[in-house]
Motif scaffolding. Structure first.
Motif, PDB file in Angstrom:
ATOM      1  N   ASN A 152       1.484   9.203   6.554  1.00 42.38           N
ATOM      2  CA  ASN A 152       1.420   8.455   5.305  1.00 42.38           C
ATOM      3  C   ASN A 152       2.673   7.597   5.124  1.00 42.38           C
ATOM      4  OD1 ASN A 152       2.131   9.056   1.971  1.00 42.38           O
ATOM      5  ND2 ASN A 152       0.405   7.799   2.572  1.00 42.38           N
ATOM      6  N   TYR A 176      -5.923   9.626   6.927  1.00 39.93           N
ATOM      7  CA  TYR A 176      -5.314   9.409   5.622  1.00 39.93           C
ATOM      8  C   TYR A 176      -4.802  10.706   4.996  1.00 39.93           C
ATOM      9  CZ  TYR A 176      -7.268   4.677   5.624  1.00 39.93           C
ATOM     10  OH  TYR A 176      -7.570   3.375   5.930  1.00 39.93           O
ATOM     11  N   ASP A 177      -5.317  11.822   5.435  1.00 33.11           N
ATOM     12  CA  ASP A 177      -4.933  13.110   4.862  1.00 33.11           C
ATOM     13  C   ASP A 177      -3.801  13.788   5.619  1.00 33.11           C
ATOM     14  OD1 ASP A 177      -7.010  13.075   2.835  1.00 33.11           O
ATOM     15  OD2 ASP A 177      -8.426  13.430   4.460  1.00 33.11           O
ATOM     16  N   THR A 195       0.838  -1.195   0.000  1.00 33.67           N
ATOM     17  CA  THR A 195       0.000   0.000   0.000  1.00 33.67           C
ATOM     18  C   THR A 195       0.872   1.243   0.000  1.00 33.67           C
ATOM     19  OG1 THR A 195      -1.802   1.163   1.130  1.00 33.67           O
ATOM     20  CG2 THR A 195      -0.163   0.113   2.526  1.00 33.67           C
ATOM     21  N   SER A 205      -9.413  13.117   7.646  1.00 35.83           N
ATOM     22  CA  SER A 205      -9.202  11.813   8.273  1.00 35.83           C
ATOM     23  C   SER A 205      -7.704  11.609   8.397  1.00 35.83           C
ATOM     24  CB  SER A 205      -9.833  10.691   7.440  1.00 35.83           C
ATOM     25  OG  SER A 205      -9.042  10.412   6.305  1.00 35.83           O
ATOM     26  N   LEU A 258      -0.609   3.682   7.390  1.00 33.21           N
ATOM     27  CA  LEU A 258      -0.681   4.649   8.486  1.00 33.21           C
ATOM     28  C   LEU A 258       0.348   4.302   9.552  1.00 33.21           C
ATOM     29  CD1 LEU A 258      -4.552   4.977   8.811  1.00 33.21           C
ATOM     30  CD2 LEU A 258      -2.981   6.694   7.914  1.00 33.21           C
ATOM     31  N   ARG A 270      -6.506   3.415  -0.147  1.00 30.11           N
ATOM     32  CA  ARG A 270      -7.228   4.080   0.930  1.00 30.11           C
ATOM     33  C   ARG A 270      -8.715   4.103   0.609  1.00 30.11           C
ATOM     34  NH1 ARG A 270      -6.643  10.468   1.433  1.00 30.11           N
ATOM     35  NH2 ARG A 270      -8.651  10.131   2.432  1.00 30.11           N
ATOM     36  N   TYR A 298      -0.715   3.977   1.059  1.00 27.36           N
ATOM     37  CA  TYR A 298      -1.521   4.775   1.993  1.00 27.36           C
ATOM     38  C   TYR A 298      -1.582   4.123   3.369  1.00 27.36           C
ATOM     39  CZ  TYR A 298      -2.911   7.815  -1.789  1.00 27.36           C
ATOM     40  OH  TYR A 298      -2.897   8.725  -2.821  1.00 27.36           O
ATOM     41  N   TYR A 353      -9.739   2.549   9.205  1.00 22.94           N
ATOM     42  CA  TYR A 353      -8.284   2.660   9.066  1.00 22.94           C
ATOM     43  C   TYR A 353      -7.599   1.304   8.975  1.00 22.94           C
ATOM     44  CZ  TYR A 353      -9.092   7.516  10.311  1.00 22.94           C
ATOM     45  OH  TYR A 353      -9.542   8.824  10.308  1.00 22.94           O
ATOM     46  N   ASN A 359      -1.215  -0.940   8.521  1.00 21.48           N
ATOM     47  CA  ASN A 359      -0.694   0.010   9.500  1.00 21.48           C
ATOM     48  C   ASN A 359       0.668  -0.488   9.963  1.00 21.48           C
ATOM     49  OD1 ASN A 359      -3.531   1.431  11.267  1.00 21.48           O
ATOM     50  ND2 ASN A 359      -3.398   0.775   9.151  1.00 21.48           N
TER      51      ASN A 359
END
Length: 609
Positions: A265, A259-260, A79, A257, A83, A282, A81, A568, A573
């Motif tokens: 990131n 993600y932003d 990924t 959120s 976290l 995401r 995206y 999420y 993650n």
């Protein structure tokens, strides 16, 4: 020829994540494991790239500045995206802590150095679980090396990323190799600190992208050496490539959120020569699901919830006389708001159906929100001229969630009566003046559902969730902003009218399954304000006590559920990686460690798994 026949057979199966031509090329180059290959428990190579955001790696990927990582995605779960934390803001040190301990509950905040970390790393926990397990550790960062390298059997503090790569390749080229090998690269972090990580909150700097190219080249040399090991396939390597966080961002961050948030990131990849390719994207805001466990209100005889009644506090949400011709008589000048969400799935074409009421019958003192002939939602109350009816002109019995808001505005000295306003899905629909010379005060209890025996058994088929009662008239802008919001109790004081929310019945909580009542979740909660299922009201007596709760998940633009952890967990993650490595070695995770991570199902492209 045998391999060619095998390839044709394998291409017939849907387990392949790439074309038959690509598989044929792999087989003809003799890179594919033979049927019956025996695999060991497994080995892990973990490559940590500090400061390499997922977006930066993605940009390098798209501009051919990460050719090795790009080639590895054909055999990876990955990924761009990921976290690095579950809350806004993260430092390099906390990024390390989350990644290497497997939990964000590690006690290290963004203002602490890694030397203050007291939570053991997953490396230490694995060695405690298996005393024979060997760990190698290579890093050019003094802090990282000091915090996590002490448990390693083989370790080296290097002076640069190139030296880290060379030291790791030396071990790989040897006859024996550790079960877990960790290599940390700090070049991207150094470039980011010198030139900046981000041009803005969505665009990484060119210098960072160029630095990723250099690390990608090191990874290429490492993977070439690893795959050249005589027993590479049998050793069953899980290669983890991850960034620890997204780098420093100097601007103001107000993410919609997590993600932003550019600082969170991260890029993450789980690679094995037998894996199928899977990219985790995401989720969009339209993928938030409203998950509810709700009482199901239907008519008598349908073996479900008939009503919910407040049996303890019969004065709750009484409204008094709104106007008097006698200037000395005290009147109720307060504002009130009733708001709720309704999902109505049955188009019964006949008769009045009660929704929410404080009334014994279809007329008399009190007030009532109800269906009218299946085409309108109406508010009925006893006013000067008798029963005053206020009707929403169009039906919304369409099998979708809708929010309904009834506002009774405060009375001032210039008004003979007051204004009543109706909103649908946060938008104003209509309003009128009412001349309230009679009390809306009654000893009838507040109730959801039936309060009287209709002309025939009702075929009602609906949910009534997120029921809210306010001691103030909500303004239009607040209704527009919050009409679809759920779980107001979790917002608490962050919600502007939390202190005016005198009764709140979400009716959607899994925790409430099995209860004989609906709980009040406002700050003024009490046992007297519970709404008990299937209780008598006036002449209406339910036939049984059967209650059905439905469990459903619905994506809709009419309900705005608060973002929860599941939103999420659709991408990797950093805390997942410790858990994943434990799974790779087949070691159990102790609940007392408070691991936040989850294991991911790994799709295999080979049938020899």
């Amino acid at each position: 020829m045998e391999k060619l026949i095998k390839n044709i057979m394998l291409c017939l199966f849907a387990v392949f994540a790439f074309s038959c031509n690509e598989e044929m090329e792999r087989l003809l180059t003799d890179d594919y494991p033979e049927s019956g290959t025996e695999y060991t428990t497994g080995h892990v190579l973990m490559v940590v790239i500090d400061g390499a955001s997922g977006i930066a790696v993605n940009e390098a990927y798209n501009t051919r500045k990460a050719p090795v990582i790009r080639s590895m995605t054909d055999r990876s779960l990955f990924t761009f995206y990921g976290l690095a934390d579950n809350e806004e803001g993260v430092s390099k040190e906390r990024g390390w802590a989350n990644l290497l301990t497997g939990t964000t509950k590690n006690g290290l905040d963004v203002n602490q150095g890694i030397d203050e970390l007291e939570t053991p790393s997953f490396l230490q926990r694995l060695k405690e679980a298996d005393e024979n397990l060997k760990v190698s550790f290579y890093s050019s960062d003094t802090e990282f090396f000091g915090a996590f390298g002490s448990v390693a059997d083989t370790k080296r503090k290097t002076s640069a990323d190139s030296e880290t790569a060379d030291a790791l390749i030396t071990e790989i080229n040897g006859e024996t190799i550790s079960d877990i090998v960790v290599a940390q690269f700090g070049g991207v972090q150094q470039i980011g600190e010198q030139y900046g990580f981000w041009s803005n909150e969505t665009t990484p700097t060119n210098e960072v992208i160029d630095a990723i190219y250099d690390v990608d080249a090191f990874i290429g040399k490492i993977m070439k050496a690893l795959e050249a090991r005589p027993r590479y396939v049998q050793e069953n390597w899980l290669v983890v490539i991850t960034s620890s966080y997204g780098g420093v961002y100097e601007g103001n961050v107000t993410p919609a959120s997590l993600y932003d948030d550019p600082r969170l990131n991260s890029f993450m990849m789980l690679y094995n020569s037998r894996f199928a390719s899977k990219l985790l994207q995401r989720p969009g805001s339209d993928e938030l699901q409203y998950k509810f466990y709700s009482p199901y209100f239907v008519g008598p005889g349908q073996k479900a919830t008939t009503n919910a009644v407040m049996t303890g506090n019969t004065e709750f949400f009484n409204m008094g006389k709104r106007w008097s011709s006698n200037p000395d008589e005290e009147v109720d000048k307060s504002g009130y708001t009733i708001q709720f969400k309704m999902f109505d799935k049955h188009g019964d074409p006949w008769g009045n159906r009660n929704i929410i009421s404080k009334r014994y019958q279809k007329a008399g003192t009190g007030w009532q929100l109800m269906f009218s002939n299946n085409t309108q939602v109406e508010f009925a109350a006893n006013f000067k001229e008798g029963s005053s009816v206020f009707r929403l002109p169009s039906t919304r019995r369409d099998g979708s969630w809708h929010s309904y808001t009834l506002v009774i505005k405060e009375v001032d000295d210039t008004q003979k009566g007051d204004s009543i306003l109706f909103y649908l899905d946060g938008k104003y629909q209509m309003g009128c003046k009412i001349d309230g010379s009679k009390d809306m005060w009654t000893d009838a209890p507040l109730a959801i559902g039936h309060t009287f025996s209709p002309d025939r058994p009702s075929q009602a088929n609906l949910y009534i969730n997120d029921l809210q009662f306010y001691n103030v008239a909500l303004p239009a802008d607040i209704i527009a902003e919050y009409h679809c919001t759920t779980k107001l109790d979790l917002l608490g004081e962050l919600y502007p009218y939390w202190n005016n929310l005198v009764g709140y019945y979400p009716n959607d909580r899994e925790d409430d399954i099995g209860l004989s009542y609906l709980e009040d979740y406002s700050k003024y909660t009490s046992k007297d304000k519970r709404l008990y299922f299937n209780k008598p009201v006036g002449t209406f007596t339910p036939t049984d006590d059967y209650v059905t709760r439905r469990q459903e998940s619905i994506v809709t633009d009419k309900v705005c559920p608060l973002i929860d952890d599941s939103y999420y967990k659709t991408v990797l993650n950093t805390v997942d990686l410790s858990y994943q490595i434990f799974q790779w070695f087949g070691e159990p995770v102790d609940s007392s460690w408070n691991f936040d991570g989850e294991g991911w199902a790994l799709d295999y492209v080979s049938l020899n798994n």
